[in-house]
Design a protein around this motif. Structure first.
Motif, short mmCIF file in Angstrom:
data_model
loop_
_atom_site.label_atom_id
_atom_site.label_comp_id
_atom_site.label_asym_id
_atom_site.label_seq_id
_atom_site.Cartn_x
_atom_site.Cartn_y
_atom_site.Cartn_z
N TYR A 36 0.86 -1.18 0.00
CA TYR A 36 0.00 0.00 0.00
C TYR A 36 0.90 1.24 0.00
N LEU A 44 -4.70 5.56 2.36
CA LEU A 44 -3.92 4.44 1.86
C LEU A 44 -4.49 3.95 0.54
N LYS A 49 -1.18 -6.66 -5.16
CA LYS A 49 -1.33 -7.74 -4.19
C LYS A 49 -0.94 -9.07 -4.82
N ARG A 97 -7.08 -16.28 7.72
CA ARG A 97 -8.42 -16.22 7.15
C ARG A 97 -8.61 -15.02 6.24
N GLY A 98 -7.57 -14.22 6.11
CA GLY A 98 -7.67 -13.05 5.25
C GLY A 98 -8.50 -11.94 5.82
N ASN A 99 -8.72 -11.99 7.13
CA ASN A 99 -9.57 -10.98 7.75
C ASN A 99 -8.82 -9.74 8.18
N PHE A 103 0.55 -4.89 9.12
CA PHE A 103 1.36 -3.90 8.39
C PHE A 103 2.80 -3.88 8.88
N TYR B 33 -13.49 -2.66 8.78
CA TYR B 33 -12.33 -2.82 9.65
C TYR B 33 -11.94 -1.47 10.26
N TYR B 35 -8.49 0.34 12.09
CA TYR B 35 -7.06 0.24 12.38
C TYR B 35 -6.64 1.53 13.08
N LEU B 43 0.19 0.34 10.71
CA LEU B 43 -1.17 0.25 11.22
C LEU B 43 -1.33 -0.96 12.13
N PHE B 45 -4.28 -3.45 13.70
CA PHE B 45 -5.67 -3.88 13.59
C PHE B 45 -6.38 -3.69 14.94
N TYR B 48 -12.93 -5.93 13.42
CA TYR B 48 -13.61 -5.98 12.14
C TYR B 48 -15.00 -6.58 12.28
N LEU B 91 -8.03 4.67 11.22
CA LEU B 91 -8.40 4.40 9.84
C LEU B 91 -9.47 3.33 9.77
N VAL B 98 -15.14 -10.52 3.31
CA VAL B 98 -13.90 -10.85 3.99
C VAL B 98 -12.98 -11.52 2.97
N GLN B 99 -11.69 -11.25 3.08
CA GLN B 99 -10.63 -11.77 2.22
C GLN B 99 -10.55 -11.04 0.89
N GLU B 100 -11.42 -10.10 0.66
CA GLU B 100 -11.31 -9.27 -0.53
C GLU B 100 -10.45 -8.05 -0.20
N THR B 101 -10.06 -7.33 -1.22
CA THR B 101 -9.22 -6.14 -1.05
C THR B 101 -9.89 -5.13 -0.14
N GLN B 102 -9.12 -4.58 0.80
CA GLN B 102 -9.64 -3.57 1.71
C GLN B 102 -9.35 -2.18 1.14
N PHE B 104 -9.37 1.87 2.04
CA PHE B 104 -9.24 2.67 3.24
C PHE B 104 -9.85 4.05 3.09
N GLY B 105 -10.36 4.56 4.20
CA GLY B 105 -10.79 5.94 4.28
C GLY B 105 -9.61 6.84 4.58
#
Lengths: 113, 113
Positions: A36, A44, A49, A97-99, A103, B33, B35, B43, B45, B48, B91, B98-102, B104-105
């Motif tokens: 990122y 960010l 990936k 689990r990819g949750n 960083f 999520y 952070y 960051l 965690f 979530y 953040l 879940v497990q998909e790309t996150q 960020f704000g």
């Protein structure tokens, strides 16, 4: 537990020269890895990936990273730095689990004109 | 569509006061999520949410921290009796699942005096 180590807290390059930002990971399973970027006063942004497909991953803005299992590395490279690349870069690994994302401490890239 | 939004962008408070931070995820994203980014660090965690499942609170640093989410929309992170060490950028991120790309704000910068 999974972790990432970014080997350089600061990297300085001249505009037009190659960029190398180093990252080593530790994981007991086949990880998902990310880079990122965070520009000053901006959120960010995902650069790229890796999710166990091709080991050489291409991202946005000409960046790419190579997953090397034998070296547990995921270094970020770019052939030619641009002034707009100056930012902080984070190497990230996801948990089993990819949750959750774990960083690294970040590498600040400075690009000199 | 709109990205993840957070409010306020900046918050200054006195030690001992409670603060509430808000996150609006990307519409349709079921996972959300939180952070924390302390100065000069990567960051961490915090928590979530995934749909109607019980949230994963394993990253919350103390019982002064709590978070809620209404369905698959807005989330609030509450810090009670703030301490100076709570000063950080908070953040929020969301992902389709879940497990998909996150994504960020921009974060809320909290300063506890």
């Amino acid at each position: 537990a999974q972790s990432v180590t970014q080997l350089d807290s600061h990297v300085s390059v001249s505009e037009g020269t190659p960029v190398l930002l180093r990252c080593n990971y530790s994981s007991s399973y086949s990880p998902s890895l990310f880079w990122y970027v965070q520009h000053p006063n901006k959120g960010l942004q995902l650069l790229l990936k890796y999710t166990s497909a091709a080991t050489l991953v291409k991202g946005i803005n000409g960046f790419e990273a190579e997953f090397k299992k034998s070296e547990t590395s995921f270094h970020l490279t770019k052939p030619s730095a641009h002034m707009s690349d100056a930012a902080e870069y984070f190497c990230v690994v996801s948990d089993l689990r990819g949750n959750k994302l774990v960083f690294g401490a970040g590498t600040i890239l400075r690009v000199k004109s | 569509g709109a990205g993840v939004s957070q409010s306020p962008s900046n918050k200054v408070t006195e030690k001992g006061k409670d603060v509430e931070l808000r996150c609006d995820p990307i519409s349709g994203h079921t996972a959300l999520y939180w952070y924390r980014q302390r100065l000069g660090q990567g960051l961490e965690f915090l928590i979530y949410f995934q749909g109607n499942s019980a949230p994963d609170k394993s990253g919350l640093p103390s019982d002064r921290f709590s978070a809620e989410r209404t369905g698959e929309s807005v989330s609030t992170l509450t810090i009670q009796r703030t301490q100076q060490e709570d000063s950080a950028v908070y953040l929020c991120a969301s992902s389709l699942r879940v497990q998909e790309t996150q994504y960020f704000g921009p974060g809320t910068r909290l300063l506890v005096l």
